[in-house]
Design a protein around this motif. Structure first.
Motif, PDB file in Angstrom:
ATOM      1  N   GLN A  57       0.837  -1.199   0.000  1.00  8.09           N
ATOM      2  CA  GLN A  57       0.000   0.000   0.000  1.00  8.09           C
ATOM      3  C   GLN A  57       0.870   1.246   0.000  1.00  8.09           C
ATOM      4  O   GLN A  57       1.829   1.355   0.774  1.00  8.09           O
ATOM      5  N   ASN A  58       0.511   2.191  -0.848  1.00  5.54           N
ATOM      6  CA  ASN A  58       1.235   3.445  -0.917  1.00  5.54           C
ATOM      7  C   ASN A  58       0.961   4.305   0.309  1.00  5.54           C
ATOM      8  O   ASN A  58      -0.184   4.437   0.744  1.00  5.54           O
ATOM      9  N   ALA A  59       2.033   4.908   0.844  1.00  2.76           N
ATOM     10  CA  ALA A  59       1.884   5.759   2.019  1.00  2.76           C
ATOM     11  C   ALA A  59       1.196   7.078   1.657  1.00  2.76           C
ATOM     12  O   ALA A  59       1.358   7.598   0.544  1.00  2.76           O
ATOM     13  N   THR A  60       0.461   7.607   2.624  1.00  2.00           N
ATOM     14  CA  THR A  60      -0.237   8.882   2.452  1.00  2.00           C
ATOM     15  C   THR A  60      -0.136   9.671   3.751  1.00  2.00           C
ATOM     16  O   THR A  60      -0.297   9.096   4.836  1.00  2.00           O
ATOM     17  N   GLU A  61       0.146  10.955   3.601  1.00  6.19           N
ATOM     18  CA  GLU A  61       0.158  11.863   4.744  1.00  6.19           C
ATOM     19  C   GLU A  61      -0.524  13.155   4.309  1.00  6.19           C
ATOM     20  O   GLU A  61       0.070  14.022   3.693  1.00  6.19           O
ATOM     21  N   ASN A  62      -1.811  13.247   4.629  1.00  6.12           N
ATOM     22  CA  ASN A  62      -2.586  14.434   4.259  1.00  6.12           C
ATOM     23  C   ASN A  62      -2.494  14.696   2.757  1.00  6.12           C
ATOM     24  O   ASN A  62      -2.934  13.856   1.972  1.00  6.12           O
ATOM     25  N   ARG A  63      -1.914  15.822   2.336  1.00  9.00           N
ATOM     26  CA  ARG A  63      -1.865  16.161   0.910  1.00  9.00           C
ATOM     27  C   ARG A  63      -0.736  15.465   0.173  1.00  9.00           C
ATOM     28  O   ARG A  63      -0.599  15.612  -1.055  1.00  9.00           O
ATOM     29  N   PHE A  64       0.089  14.733   0.898  1.00  7.98           N
ATOM     30  CA  PHE A  64       1.253  14.082   0.305  1.00  7.98           C
ATOM     31  C   PHE A  64       1.000  12.577   0.176  1.00  7.98           C
ATOM     32  O   PHE A  64       0.563  11.936   1.132  1.00  7.98           O
ATOM     33  N   SER A  65       1.280  12.047  -0.981  1.00  6.85           N
ATOM     34  CA  SER A  65       1.154  10.608  -1.190  1.00  6.85           C
ATOM     35  C   SER A  65       2.278  10.152  -2.112  1.00  6.85           C
ATOM     36  O   SER A  65       2.894  10.964  -2.813  1.00  6.85           O
ATOM     37  N   VAL A  66       2.549   8.861  -2.063  1.00  2.00           N
ATOM     38  CA  VAL A  66       3.608   8.325  -2.913  1.00  2.00           C
ATOM     39  C   VAL A  66       3.027   7.281  -3.861  1.00  2.00           C
ATOM     40  O   VAL A  66       1.981   6.693  -3.603  1.00  2.00           O
ATOM     41  N   ASN A  67       3.735   7.097  -4.956  1.00  3.59           N
ATOM     42  CA  ASN A  67       3.460   5.997  -5.873  1.00  3.59           C
ATOM     43  C   ASN A  67       4.701   5.121  -5.856  1.00  3.59           C
ATOM     44  O   ASN A  67       5.717   5.454  -6.475  1.00  3.59           O
ATOM     45  N   PHE A  68       4.619   4.028  -5.113  1.00  6.76           N
ATOM     46  CA  PHE A  68       5.755   3.136  -4.933  1.00  6.76           C
ATOM     47  C   PHE A  68       5.618   1.958  -5.876  1.00  6.76           C
ATOM     48  O   PHE A  68       4.662   1.175  -5.774  1.00  6.76           O
TER      49      PHE A  68
END
Lengths: 114, 113
Positions: A57-68
């Protein structure tokens, strides 16, 4: 040896829009951690987001997310609803599971226009 | 505020001199790292200590040395300074050595003139 590549020296985005910063890495290991750090003009290194390689699962922090993308060794950062305060240098970093040091990319300077 | 404290924040010194940079890790963190950020070399890992013992060495010059004291604070000693040593020196800390997040201090900006 592991390497981290950030191919975009500079990026710009309009306020409230979305921008994606790219990062690729090279490793032969299967267990590792990836990070995005933000360095504003104050020069402090601020952790933005963290991803464990074993997590699909891709990490998410509020407005920030990653595509791993583990197979592609790609770790991009998406900033949604960009704000003026997001303007900074962004560094992608790799940490092996069996060593402790962070290996950094060369950084991407993000400009945010009103 | 990351909880990692570095002093001094800025330092100007002459070539050939010696300086000491000090770092207090976050409360409870046993591992301390030193990084150098310069325009030409980017962010480079210098050295790591864990609970008082040296754990890993990176691109640290022989003129540089570090130690971690029983109270877990750390010092980075830079001697016979050269113009090229001008850089931002970061201290960082983490709880242990098993992949936990590393938190950075605000850095010590060293200018060698």
């Amino acid at each position: 040896a592991q390497t981290v590549t950030q191919s975009q020296p500079e990026m710009s985005v309009q306020e409230a829009e979305t921008v994606t910063l790219s990062c690729t890495y090279d490793t032969s290991e299967s267990d590792y951690y990836l990070f995005w750090y933000k360095q504003p003009p104050s020069r402090q290194m601020i952790l933005v987001i963290r991803q464990e390689a074993y997590k699909q699962q891709n990490a998410t922090e509020n407005r920030f997310s990653v595509n791993f993308q583990k197979a592609a060794k790609s770790f991009s950062l998406k900033i949604s609803d960009s704000q003026l305060g997001d303007a900074a240098m962004y560094f992608c970093a790799y940490r092996s599971d069996n060593t402790d040091k962070l290996i950094f990319g060369t950084g991407t300077r993000l400009q945010v226009f009103p | 505020d990351s909880g990692v404290t570095q002093t001094p924040k800025h330092l100007i010194t002459a070539t050939g001199q010696r300086v000491t940079l000090r770092c207090s890790p976050r409360s409870g963190d046993l591992s301390v790292y030193w990084y150098q950020q310069s325009l030409d070399q980017g962010l480079q890992f210098l050295i790591q200590y864990y609970n008082g013992e040296e754990r890993a060495k990176g691109n640290i010059l022989e003129r540089f040395s570090a130690q971690q004291f029983p109270d877990l604070h750390s010092e980075l000693n830079l001697s016979s300074l050269e113009l090229g040593d001008s850089a931002l020196y970061f201290c960082a800390s983490s709880v242990d050595i098993s992949g936990n997040t590393i938190y950075f201090g605000e850095g010590s900006w060293l200018t060698v003139v």
